[in-house]
Design an enzyme around this catalytic site. Structure first.
Site, short mmCIF file in Angstrom:
data_model
loop_
_atom_site.label_atom_id
_atom_site.label_comp_id
_atom_site.label_asym_id
_atom_site.label_seq_id
_atom_site.Cartn_x
_atom_site.Cartn_y
_atom_site.Cartn_z
N LYS A 15 1.26 -0.96 0.20
CA LYS A 15 0.18 -0.23 -0.12
C LYS A 15 0.78 0.93 -0.28
CE LYS A 15 -2.60 0.29 3.22
NZ LYS A 15 -2.15 -0.53 4.57
N ARG A 90 -9.61 3.57 9.30
CA ARG A 90 -9.29 1.54 9.67
C ARG A 90 -10.60 0.98 10.05
NH1 ARG A 90 -3.94 1.68 9.49
NH2 ARG A 90 -2.68 0.04 9.94
N ARG A 129 11.32 -5.89 5.03
CA ARG A 129 11.20 -4.54 5.16
C ARG A 129 12.25 -3.66 5.48
NH1 ARG A 129 5.30 -2.05 4.86
NH2 ARG A 129 5.76 -1.48 6.72
N ARG A 162 11.16 -0.47 11.03
CA ARG A 162 10.61 -0.49 11.51
C ARG A 162 10.06 -1.44 12.65
NH1 ARG A 162 5.16 1.18 8.58
NH2 ARG A 162 4.10 0.33 10.15
N ARG A 173 -0.46 -7.62 14.04
CA ARG A 173 -0.97 -6.12 12.56
C ARG A 173 -1.84 -6.47 11.81
NH1 ARG A 173 4.15 -2.88 10.43
NH2 ARG A 173 2.77 -2.21 10.04
#
Ligand code: AMP
Length: 217
Positions: A15, A90, A129, A162, A173
């Site tokens: 995204k 969300r 990531r 992160r 998550r």
């Protein structure tokens, strides 16, 4: 008429990467609620302190806090022509608050592309990531590696992992996403604004599919 787009999809589906590309092509700001929270944490604001406790556990920040932050961002002058929202809404409550807010500006969410992929793909993507410190550009050690490890190709800044991209947090998550956010898919589907797109394809293919949906010709 302003173009407001809500990009939906679980963490790790691509995204953020797509939002940056799309916002540039459409010349509207990319507004990421996660980035706004991270900026507040970095600047040690009151909002940042509040959000941090939820974020480190992979939980959602309370609706009032999140809605207030997005309201403030959407009233900035650069959003006059619209915005691409990433990570917000969300929850149904957030989606309803967004409709009410955009109605004040005489606008509404025009299109909701929904990127999908299997949970195993998402875990794999998130745990590899790397994010650029300066502007949040995103790389992946296997699927989209930077030319020099640890350095952003686009602005030369440092790449970091992160805190919430750790495996246990990642799994939480994704679970939280499907539990709390999946109803949004139904909400926008019922309104006839949802467009499902397979996120498990090369970056360029996903971009092409998105452009076809937001700019039908
Ligand atoms: P993201 O960068 O979109 O993955 O968001 C990182 C974290 O920020 C999430 O796990 C939540 O803790 C928080 N967050 C981001 N957007 C929202 C939102 N719309 N509502 C509540 N919490 C959010």
């Amino acid at each position: 008429m302003a173009t407001y787009i809500v990009l939906l999809g679980p963490p790790g589906v691509g995204k953020g990467t797509q939002a940056k590309i799309l916002a540039e092509r459409l010349a509207i700001p990319h507004i990421s609620s996660g980035d706004l929270f991270r900026e507040n944490i970095k600047n040690q604001t009151e909002l940042g302190r509040l959000a941090q406790a939820y974020m480190t556990k992979g939980e959602l920040v309370p609706d009032e806090v999140t809605i207030g932050m997005i309201r403030a961002r959407l009233t900035m002058p650069d959003c006059k022509g619209g915005a691409l929202l990433d990570g917000f809404p969300r929850t149904i409550r957030q989606a309803e608050a967004l409709e009410a807010l955009l109605a004040e500006f005489g606008g509404r969410v025009s299109c909701v592309p929904y990127l999908t992929a299997e949970p195993a793909v998402l875990v794999d993507r998130l745990s590899g990531r790397w994010t650029c410190r300066a502007q949040g550009h995103i790389f992946h050690e296997k699927y989209n590696p930077p030319q020099t490890p640890g350095i952003c190709d686009l602005d030369g800044s440092e790449l970091y992992q992160r805190e919430d991209d750790k495996r246990e947090t990642v799994e939480n998550r994704i679970r939280v996403y499907f539990e709390q956010t999946a109803p949004l898919v139904e909400y926008y589907r019922r309104l006839g604004r949802l467009f499902e797109i397979n996120g498990d394809q090369p970056i360029e293919a996903v971009t092409a599919a998105l452009l076809a949906v937001v700019n039908p010709s």
